[in-house]
Design a protein around this motif. Structure first.
Motif, PDB file in Angstrom:
ATOM      1  N   ILE A 101     -27.513   1.044  21.051  1.00 29.19           N
ATOM      2  CA  ILE A 101     -28.961   1.217  21.198  1.00 29.19           C
ATOM      3  C   ILE A 101     -29.267   2.445  22.048  1.00 29.19           C
ATOM      4  CG2 ILE A 101     -31.033   0.208  22.247  1.00 29.19           C
ATOM      5  CD1 ILE A 101     -29.923  -2.559  21.420  1.00 29.19           C
ATOM      6  N   ALA A 102     -28.506   2.613  23.133  1.00 31.08           N
ATOM      7  CA  ALA A 102     -28.748   3.734  24.045  1.00 31.08           C
ATOM      8  C   ALA A 102     -28.444   5.083  23.407  1.00 31.08           C
ATOM      9  CB  ALA A 102     -27.919   3.557  25.315  1.00 31.08           C
ATOM     10  N   LYS A 103     -27.719   5.094  22.310  1.00 31.28           N
ATOM     11  CA  LYS A 103     -27.432   6.345  21.616  1.00 31.28           C
ATOM     12  C   LYS A 103     -28.581   6.790  20.713  1.00 31.28           C
ATOM     13  CE  LYS A 103     -22.408   5.594  21.540  1.00 31.28           C
ATOM     14  NZ  LYS A 103     -21.228   5.299  20.685  1.00 31.28           N
ATOM     15  N   ILE A 104     -29.515   5.880  20.442  1.00 30.09           N
ATOM     16  CA  ILE A 104     -30.584   6.177  19.496  1.00 30.09           C
ATOM     17  C   ILE A 104     -31.572   7.236  19.993  1.00 30.09           C
ATOM     18  CG2 ILE A 104     -32.596   5.177  18.309  1.00 30.09           C
ATOM     19  CD1 ILE A 104     -30.948   2.628  17.918  1.00 30.09           C
ATOM     20  N   PRO A 105     -32.010   7.212  21.272  1.00 31.06           N
ATOM     21  CA  PRO A 105     -32.999   8.215  21.705  1.00 31.06           C
ATOM     22  C   PRO A 105     -32.593   9.655  21.435  1.00 31.06           C
ATOM     23  CG  PRO A 105     -32.806   6.502  23.360  1.00 31.06           C
ATOM     24  CD  PRO A 105     -31.726   6.228  22.351  1.00 31.06           C
ATOM     25  N   GLY A 106     -31.315   9.951  21.560  1.00 29.93           N
ATOM     26  CA  GLY A 106     -30.846  11.302  21.313  1.00 29.93           C
ATOM     27  C   GLY A 106     -30.921  11.718  19.858  1.00 29.93           C
ATOM     28  N   ARG A 107     -31.164  10.759  18.965  1.00 28.32           N
ATOM     29  CA  ARG A 107     -31.233  11.064  17.527  1.00 28.32           C
ATOM     30  C   ARG A 107     -32.655  10.961  16.973  1.00 28.32           C
ATOM     31  NH1 ARG A 107     -26.663   7.153  17.205  1.00 28.32           N
ATOM     32  NH2 ARG A 107     -28.089   5.716  16.152  1.00 28.32           N
ATOM     33  N   GLU A 109     -35.583  12.757  17.117  1.00 25.43           N
ATOM     34  CA  GLU A 109     -36.506  13.896  17.152  1.00 25.43           C
ATOM     35  C   GLU A 109     -37.699  13.605  16.245  1.00 25.43           C
ATOM     36  OE1 GLU A 109     -34.722  17.605  16.287  1.00 25.43           O
ATOM     37  OE2 GLU A 109     -33.092  17.391  17.745  1.00 25.43           O
ATOM     38  N   GLY A 110     -38.874  13.807  16.793  1.00 24.62           N
ATOM     39  CA  GLY A 110     -40.076  13.540  16.003  1.00 24.62           C
ATOM     40  C   GLY A 110     -40.734  12.226  16.359  1.00 24.62           C
ATOM     41  N   GLY A 111     -40.096  11.421  17.210  1.00 22.42           N
ATOM     42  CA  GLY A 111     -40.697  10.164  17.655  1.00 22.42           C
ATOM     43  C   GLY A 111     -40.500   9.016  16.682  1.00 22.42           C
TER      44      GLY A 111
END
Length: 216
Positions: A101-107, A109-111
């Protein structure tokens, strides 16, 4: 080893599992916060905690094997040792899913492609299950374990509702497929976390009653 030392070692084993549980709750909570807010820095901080979990898991496993090999625990003591090993395994898998889950924010882009209202409800239900499954373990509280496990149905219903909504959105707008797919992974991770919480609740029931049950 004297009986007093043996009992102390069992108590320390239980405390170690609870300490691991606190770490797991922190990682899960921060991983979800990082996704909701798309906070990459918090996500990176969360990812950095995984080695600490690995060390705790290794220490618990070593204690379990020592007790099994040297003390040959029986009856309720044996159930405690076996249950802690199983609960530790489920907690470690929850960490693995939280790390995903914590890896998702880095992917992302665009919200987000949609407000995470139902996804947040899933996370809140899973957090309730995790917190109370650990409380049930600490107190050997069968009723609390069963109450925590019942929230799995809520998580499942939300999972299928959000899944269908995202699939329909991707069918209408192919430009969002990448971001929507990340949310599909997210709800799948949450659904699996809830399942592992159910496993912990089952271990609590076994620990307290010697009865093997399926709660999910």
């Amino acid at each position: 080893m004297t009986r007093e030392q043996y009992v102390k070692q069992l108590d320390l084993l239980k405390e170690s599992v609870l300490s691991l549980g606190e770490m797991v709750e922190l990682i899960f909570r921060d991983s979800m916060t990082s996704v909701i807010n798309l906070d990459v820095k918090l996500a990176e901080k969360t990812l950095a905690l995984e080695p600490e979990v690995d060390k705790l898991e290794e220490d618990i496993e070593a204690s379990v094997f020592d007790l099994l090999a040297l003390q040959q625990p029986m009856a309720s003591d044996l159930r405690l040792v076996v249950s802690t090993l199983k609960i530790t395994a489920d907690l470690r898998r929850i960490v693995g899913l939280s790390i995903n889950i914590a890896k998702i924010p880095g992917r992302m882009e665009g919200g987000h492609v949609k407000p995470l209202i139902d996804t947040k409800k899933m996370a809140d239900a899973a957090a309730f299950m995790l917190e109370n499954s650990l409380k049930a373990f600490e107190a050997q509280d069968v009723e609390l374990a069963r109450t925590a496990a019942k929230r799995d149905e809520e998580v499942d219903k939300l999972f299928y509702a959000v899944w269908v909504e995202l699939i329909e959105m991707m069918a209408k707008d192919t430009s969002i497929i990448s971001r929507a797919t990340n949310l599909l992974f997210l709800i799948r991770y949450l659904e699996r976390i809830a399942d592992h919480c159910c496993n912990i609740c089952e271990s609590v029931v076994y620990l307290a009653t010697a009865e093997r049950v399926k709660l999910n």
